[in-house]
Design a protein around this motif. Sequence first.
Motif, PDB file in Angstrom:
ATOM      1  N   SER A   6       3.350   0.982   1.193  1.00  0.00           N
ATOM      2  CA  SER A   6       2.882  -0.357   0.851  1.00  0.00           C
ATOM      3  C   SER A   6       3.995  -1.333   1.226  1.00  0.00           C
ATOM      4  O   SER A   6       5.097  -0.922   1.569  1.00  0.00           O
ATOM      5  CB  SER A   6       2.534  -0.457  -0.641  1.00  0.00           C
ATOM      6  N   LYS A   8       6.111  -4.755  -0.074  1.00  0.00           N
ATOM      7  CA  LYS A   8       6.415  -5.632  -1.207  1.00  0.00           C
ATOM      8  C   LYS A   8       7.072  -6.916  -0.713  1.00  0.00           C
ATOM      9  O   LYS A   8       7.912  -6.882   0.180  1.00  0.00           O
ATOM     10  CB  LYS A   8       7.349  -4.924  -2.196  1.00  0.00           C
ATOM     11  N   GLY A  48      -5.231   4.794   2.004  1.00  0.00           N
ATOM     12  CA  GLY A  48      -5.338   4.038   0.761  1.00  0.00           C
ATOM     13  C   GLY A  48      -6.598   3.200   0.813  1.00  0.00           C
ATOM     14  O   GLY A  48      -7.649   3.662   1.263  1.00  0.00           O
ATOM     15  N   TRP A  81      -6.472  -3.259   3.374  1.00  0.00           N
ATOM     16  CA  TRP A  81      -5.918  -3.222   4.718  1.00  0.00           C
ATOM     17  C   TRP A  81      -7.094  -3.076   5.681  1.00  0.00           C
ATOM     18  O   TRP A  81      -8.062  -2.383   5.382  1.00  0.00           O
ATOM     19  CB  TRP A  81      -4.998  -2.022   4.882  1.00  0.00           C
ATOM     20  N   TYR A 100      -3.211  -6.776   6.448  1.00  0.00           N
ATOM     21  CA  TYR A 100      -3.611  -6.865   5.047  1.00  0.00           C
ATOM     22  C   TYR A 100      -4.443  -8.129   4.878  1.00  0.00           C
ATOM     23  O   TYR A 100      -4.071  -9.203   5.346  1.00  0.00           O
ATOM     24  CB  TYR A 100      -2.381  -6.884   4.132  1.00  0.00           C
ATOM     25  N   GLU A 109       2.924  -6.886  -4.302  1.00  0.00           N
ATOM     26  CA  GLU A 109       2.936  -5.773  -3.351  1.00  0.00           C
ATOM     27  C   GLU A 109       1.509  -5.487  -2.895  1.00  0.00           C
ATOM     28  O   GLU A 109       0.559  -5.645  -3.659  1.00  0.00           O
ATOM     29  CB  GLU A 109       3.518  -4.548  -4.057  1.00  0.00           C
ATOM     30  N   THR A 110       1.367  -5.049  -1.662  1.00  0.00           N
ATOM     31  CA  THR A 110       0.047  -4.661  -1.158  1.00  0.00           C
ATOM     32  C   THR A 110      -0.357  -3.331  -1.802  1.00  0.00           C
ATOM     33  O   THR A 110       0.500  -2.576  -2.262  1.00  0.00           O
ATOM     34  CB  THR A 110       0.064  -4.458   0.371  1.00  0.00           C
ATOM     35  N   PRO A 111      -1.654  -3.024  -1.793  1.00  0.00           N
ATOM     36  CA  PRO A 111      -2.037  -1.668  -2.176  1.00  0.00           C
ATOM     37  C   PRO A 111      -1.555  -0.694  -1.103  1.00  0.00           C
ATOM     38  O   PRO A 111      -1.120  -1.108  -0.024  1.00  0.00           O
ATOM     39  CB  PRO A 111      -3.573  -1.729  -2.237  1.00  0.00           C
ATOM     40  N   ALA A 112      -1.648   0.577  -1.385  1.00  0.00           N
ATOM     41  CA  ALA A 112      -1.172   1.586  -0.433  1.00  0.00           C
ATOM     42  C   ALA A 112      -2.007   1.563   0.846  1.00  0.00           C
ATOM     43  O   ALA A 112      -3.235   1.543   0.792  1.00  0.00           O
ATOM     44  CB  ALA A 112      -1.225   2.969  -1.064  1.00  0.00           C
ATOM     45  N   LEU A 113      -1.331   1.553   1.972  1.00  0.00           N
ATOM     46  CA  LEU A 113      -1.993   1.700   3.263  1.00  0.00           C
ATOM     47  C   LEU A 113      -2.394   3.156   3.463  1.00  0.00           C
ATOM     48  O   LEU A 113      -3.476   3.465   3.939  1.00  0.00           O
ATOM     49  CB  LEU A 113      -1.053   1.240   4.385  1.00  0.00           C
ATOM     50  N   THR A 115      -1.511   7.373   1.638  1.00  0.00           N
ATOM     51  CA  THR A 115      -0.890   8.055   0.505  1.00  0.00           C
ATOM     52  C   THR A 115      -0.263   9.395   0.873  1.00  0.00           C
ATOM     53  O   THR A 115       0.643   9.848   0.200  1.00  0.00           O
ATOM     54  CB  THR A 115      -1.907   8.275  -0.631  1.00  0.00           C
TER      55      THR A 115
END
Length: 198
Positions: A6, A8, A48, A81, A100, A109-113, A115
């Motif tokens: 992600s 931040k 993500g 994303w 994003y 922070e963005t969510p997870a691109l 995992t």
Amino acid sequence: VEKVVSVKNSGNVDMAVMAKITQKWDGERMIFEDAEGKEVYAAQVQWGDVAAFASPDTAEVGLSIGIADTVDSFAEAEGQWVLTDVQKLDDSSMDLYFVYSDIVAEGKETPALLTSVTMNSLIESGVTSKVYTPNEDGKLELTEKENSGLNYEEAQYTMTINAKTVQATFDAVKDVFGAALMLSLIHISEPTRPISIS
């Protein structure tokens, strides 16, 4: 392999974010066929909160790499994303471009691109059997091995992720992200205001 990615915003201005993912497989094939003749990838990414633009090329590639959700615009992708572009490379790998869909405020922070990454369970071992023989010192040495012709044991998988951020103003986003944002598909507010990707 867990790989939570992600972005931040540790600065003091709102920012827009894009990311490029390049996957390389040095050795055996990056893409191969499963038992049904369908193309599958040696490395499988667990994504993500990701969607792909509904253009034919992007949506098709997105589906083939496990991104089933498609959107026609950033307005449909709030907080996600978005796979905006794909560049196919000569070695069957691809550069994947993501943007994003929202602005990342200071301290957010963005969510997870993505995992994690898993090696495909269909990958077969190259070495099918080994024979060890004691040498003069009594230590075992590999003296014979049978090989299936696949060489994944010698292969190296590399995923490179580059993120680019820019101050969330019309001019900055247009200059830095321009083509990647597919400007005709999104709404960018007037130049005197911060951009709104919605």
